[in-house]
Design an enzyme around this catalytic site. Structure first.
Site, PDB file in Angstrom:
ATOM      1  N   CYS A 149     -30.292 -27.505  63.684  1.00  0.00           N
ATOM      2  CA  CYS A 149     -30.744 -27.937  62.366  1.00  0.00           C
ATOM      3  C   CYS A 149     -30.877 -29.459  62.448  1.00  0.00           C
ATOM      4  CB  CYS A 149     -29.834 -27.453  61.238  1.00  0.00           C
ATOM      5  SG  CYS A 149     -28.185 -28.138  61.219  1.00  0.00           S
ATOM      6  N   CYS A 190     -33.187 -24.469  59.802  1.00  0.00           N
ATOM      7  CA  CYS A 190     -33.739 -25.311  58.750  1.00  0.00           C
ATOM      8  C   CYS A 190     -34.540 -24.471  57.760  1.00  0.00           C
ATOM      9  CB  CYS A 190     -34.664 -26.361  59.351  1.00  0.00           C
ATOM     10  SG  CYS A 190     -33.917 -27.254  60.717  1.00  0.00           S
ATOM     11  N   CYS A 224     -37.595 -28.644  61.364  1.00  0.00           N
ATOM     12  CA  CYS A 224     -36.597 -28.288  62.377  1.00  0.00           C
ATOM     13  C   CYS A 224     -36.812 -29.075  63.662  1.00  0.00           C
ATOM     14  CB  CYS A 224     -36.687 -26.803  62.694  1.00  0.00           C
ATOM     15  SG  CYS A 224     -35.837 -25.778  61.511  1.00  0.00           S
TER      16      CYS A 224
END
Length: 152
Positions: free
Chosen positions: A25, A97, A102
C-alpha cells in the site's frame, strides 16, 4: 465491504501456494502491515510474508492495537519502501490501495488487487477510526483464511 472477485483470486492464490507473498500500500502503515501480521499467523512454515509501501512512514498505532485484540503482535514491524524488496523470489503481490495510487512492483510475481479503504483516514474520532481498523482487519483475516486454508 463488498464481496466479489477476491474469492476466486484467493482460491487461485491458495492453489499457487506461493513461497513469498508481498503486501503493498502507499504508507506501509496500516492495511499492508495488518495483512502481513495476519498472513504470518496463518501461513504454513516456510512461507515468507512481507509488506512495503511507495511512501513508507510508520506503523499506525491503531493497526498495532487492532491486531493486538486478536492476539497478533506487530509492535516490532517497521515501514519499508517497495524499493527495498527484491523482486527475486516474490511469488505473489497483493495491493491493498483503494482510493490512492498503488505502488508498482517489478518482477514476475502474480499480482492481485484487493482495494480496501484506508482506515487511517476514516472516522472523526479515535473510536470511529479504531472501528475502521477492525473492519479492515476482519476483512483481511477473512480473505487470508481462504488463501491459507488447508485441505482436510
Amino acid at each position: 465491504m463488498k464481496i466479489g472477485a477476491w474469492q476466486s483470486e484467493a482460491e487461485e492464490l491458495r492453489k499457487l501456494a506461493p513461497r513469498h507473498i508481498l503486501f503493498l500500500c502507499v504508507a506501509n502503515s496500516a492495511r499492508s502491515q495488518m495483512a502481513e501480521g495476519i498472513a504470518r499467523s496463518l501461513a504454513p512454515a516456510g512461507v515468507t510474508v512481507s509488506s512495503a509501501g511507495s511512501q513508507p512512514s510508520r506503523v499506525n498505532p491503531l493497526a498495532i492495537r487492532a491486531l493486538d485484540e486478536i492476539g497478533i503482535d506487530i509492535r516490532s514491524h517497521k515501514s519499508k519502501s517497495v524499493d527495498s524488496i527484491s523482486p527475486l523470489g516474490v511469488d505473489a503481490v497483493i495491493t491493498l490501495c483503494a482510493e490512492e495510487v498503488c505502488p508498482v512492483f517489478l518482477g514476475k510475481a502474480r499480482r492481485i488487487h484487493w482495494g480496501l479503504p484506508d482506515p487511517a483516514s476514516a472516522g472523526n474520532s479515535e473510536a470511529e477510526q479504531l472501528q475502521s481498523f477492525r473492519d479492515v482487519r476482519d476483512e483481511l483475516r477473512r480473505r487470508l483464511t481462504v488463501v491459507f486454508k488447508t485441505e482436510r
